[in-house]
Write a protein that holds these residues in place. Structure first.
Motif, mmCIF file in Angstrom:
data_model
loop_
_atom_site.group_PDB
_atom_site.id
_atom_site.type_symbol
_atom_site.label_atom_id
_atom_site.label_comp_id
_atom_site.label_asym_id
_atom_site.label_seq_id
_atom_site.Cartn_x
_atom_site.Cartn_y
_atom_site.Cartn_z
ATOM 1 N N ILE A 42 35.640 33.224 13.069
ATOM 2 C CA ILE A 42 36.826 32.759 12.348
ATOM 3 C C ILE A 42 36.882 33.425 10.983
ATOM 4 C CG2 ILE A 42 38.083 30.748 11.502
ATOM 5 C CD1 ILE A 42 36.463 29.055 13.489
ATOM 6 N N THR A 43 38.010 34.049 10.687
ATOM 7 C CA THR A 43 38.107 34.849 9.475
ATOM 8 C C THR A 43 39.504 34.800 8.870
ATOM 9 O OG1 THR A 43 37.790 37.097 8.618
ATOM 10 C CG2 THR A 43 38.709 36.910 10.811
ATOM 11 N N ASP A 44 39.596 35.195 7.609
ATOM 12 C CA ASP A 44 40.886 35.316 6.929
ATOM 13 C C ASP A 44 41.565 36.618 7.334
ATOM 14 O OD1 ASP A 44 38.576 36.386 5.355
ATOM 15 O OD2 ASP A 44 40.164 37.235 4.116
ATOM 16 N N ASP A 45 42.898 36.649 7.237
ATOM 17 C CA ASP A 45 43.653 37.853 7.608
ATOM 18 C C ASP A 45 44.821 38.056 6.645
ATOM 19 O OD1 ASP A 45 45.174 39.878 8.791
ATOM 20 O OD2 ASP A 45 44.608 39.248 10.809
ATOM 21 N N LEU A 46 44.776 39.161 5.923
ATOM 22 C CA LEU A 46 45.835 39.502 4.973
ATOM 23 C C LEU A 46 47.135 39.887 5.660
ATOM 24 C CD1 LEU A 46 43.773 41.743 2.520
ATOM 25 C CD2 LEU A 46 44.927 39.621 1.877
ATOM 26 N N LYS B 120 39.584 40.730 21.365
ATOM 27 C CA LYS B 120 38.972 41.914 20.763
ATOM 28 C C LYS B 120 39.933 42.462 19.714
ATOM 29 C CE LYS B 120 40.945 44.883 24.357
ATOM 30 N NZ LYS B 120 40.668 45.885 25.411
ATOM 31 N N GLY B 121 39.514 43.501 19.021
ATOM 32 C CA GLY B 121 40.403 44.110 18.036
ATOM 33 C C GLY B 121 39.634 44.940 17.029
ATOM 34 N N THR B 122 40.367 45.567 16.122
ATOM 35 C CA THR B 122 39.739 46.337 15.059
ATOM 36 C C THR B 122 39.292 45.391 13.944
ATOM 37 O OG1 THR B 122 41.782 46.659 13.803
ATOM 38 C CG2 THR B 122 41.309 48.239 15.575
ATOM 39 N N ASP B 123 38.551 45.940 12.981
ATOM 40 C CA ASP B 123 38.125 45.100 11.861
ATOM 41 C C ASP B 123 39.247 44.900 10.847
ATOM 42 O OD1 ASP B 123 38.013 47.293 9.814
ATOM 43 O OD2 ASP B 123 36.366 47.997 11.058
ATOM 44 N N GLY B 124 40.312 45.715 10.935
ATOM 45 C CA GLY B 124 41.451 45.558 10.040
ATOM 46 C C GLY B 124 41.094 45.699 8.574
ATOM 47 N N GLY B 125 39.995 46.397 8.270
ATOM 48 C CA GLY B 125 39.569 46.556 6.891
ATOM 49 C C GLY B 125 38.777 45.371 6.348
ATOM 50 N N LYS C 268 33.903 44.122 10.132
ATOM 51 C CA LYS C 268 33.354 45.479 10.229
ATOM 52 C C LYS C 268 31.852 45.427 10.506
ATOM 53 C CE LYS C 268 34.988 48.393 7.319
ATOM 54 N NZ LYS C 268 35.294 49.114 6.060
ATOM 55 N N ASP C 269 31.137 44.593 9.753
ATOM 56 C CA ASP C 269 29.689 44.488 9.951
ATOM 57 C C ASP C 269 29.365 43.852 11.293
ATOM 58 O OD1 ASP C 269 26.952 44.780 8.678
ATOM 59 O OD2 ASP C 269 26.930 42.647 9.188
#
Length: 205
Positions: free
Chosen positions: A107-111, A123-128, A133-134
């Motif tokens: 679970i993460t924040d998304d700009l 799935k998906g990219t790290d989006g920066g 990313k890690d």
């Protein structure tokens, strides 16, 4: 006889694996980060723990709480490695608890999403995002379930770090409790209803 028993044991072990989940909220440890946008992952897992009257214990690489939900065993994790090394804690507890990658939820924040918008993906990219990313580097794959919580991108040029490490404004604070409750419900749905059903029911709400 022994072969039949071995087959039954294997089936039971596989069933046990399917019943165990790891839900990870990304964030940074410490009181100075507690109310920042970047720590929304911590807030969601706190909400889940609170709904189950569970408490966290500080152990190796993170704070851990264990809950039950509809016959599933769920480990809640708040890594204390700081955001940039989130994958280390995730990989450790996947191995420690013998949880497969299909049964984790990050679970993460998304700009890139408006404030409070919830989106689950397989799935998906790290989006920066440094935490994603890690995680991707450490797990050696971008194919792991994640729940993104929109924090919007209402910042001026060059102010992204200040924005994500900034605290919620008054309007956001007013709507946050309902959004946290829905995010917690969505995360728990992932464990009993499955990824596809949860995406269909909740994505964009």
């Amino acid at each position: 006889m022994f072969v039949r028993e071995a087959i039954i044991t294997t089936i039971l072990n596989e069933e046990d694996l399917m019943k165990k989940f790891l839900i990870i909220g990304l964030g940074n440890p410490g009181s100075k980060y507690a109310e920042t946008r970047h720590n929304i992952g911590f807030k969601v897992v706190n909400e889940i723990a609170s709904s189950k009257e569970a408490t966290f214990d500080t152990l190796k690489l993170g704070a851990i709480a264990s809950i039950k939900h509809r016959g599933k065993s769920i480990v809640l994790l708040k890594p204390n490695t700081f955001m940039n090394l989130s994958g280390k804690a995730i990989k450790f507890y996947m191995k420690q608890e013998n949880i497969t990658i299909e049964n984790i939820l990050v679970i993460t924040d998304d700009l890139n999403l408006p404030f409070g918008t919830l989106r689950m993906k397989a799935k998906g990219t790290d989006g920066g995002h440094n935490g994603l990313k890690d995680t991707q580097i450490t797990l050696n794959t971008p194919k792991y379930p994640r729940l993104r919580f929109g924090i919007s991108d209402e910042f001026s040029n060059g102010r992204q770090v200040d924005y994500v490490l900034g605290e919620w404004n008054k309007e956001e604070q007013k709507d946050l409790p309902e959004r946290l409750s829905t995010a917690a419900e969505m995360a728990l749905s992932f464990t009993h209803a499955g990824l596809a059903n949860t995406m269909n029911q909740f994505n964009g709400k």
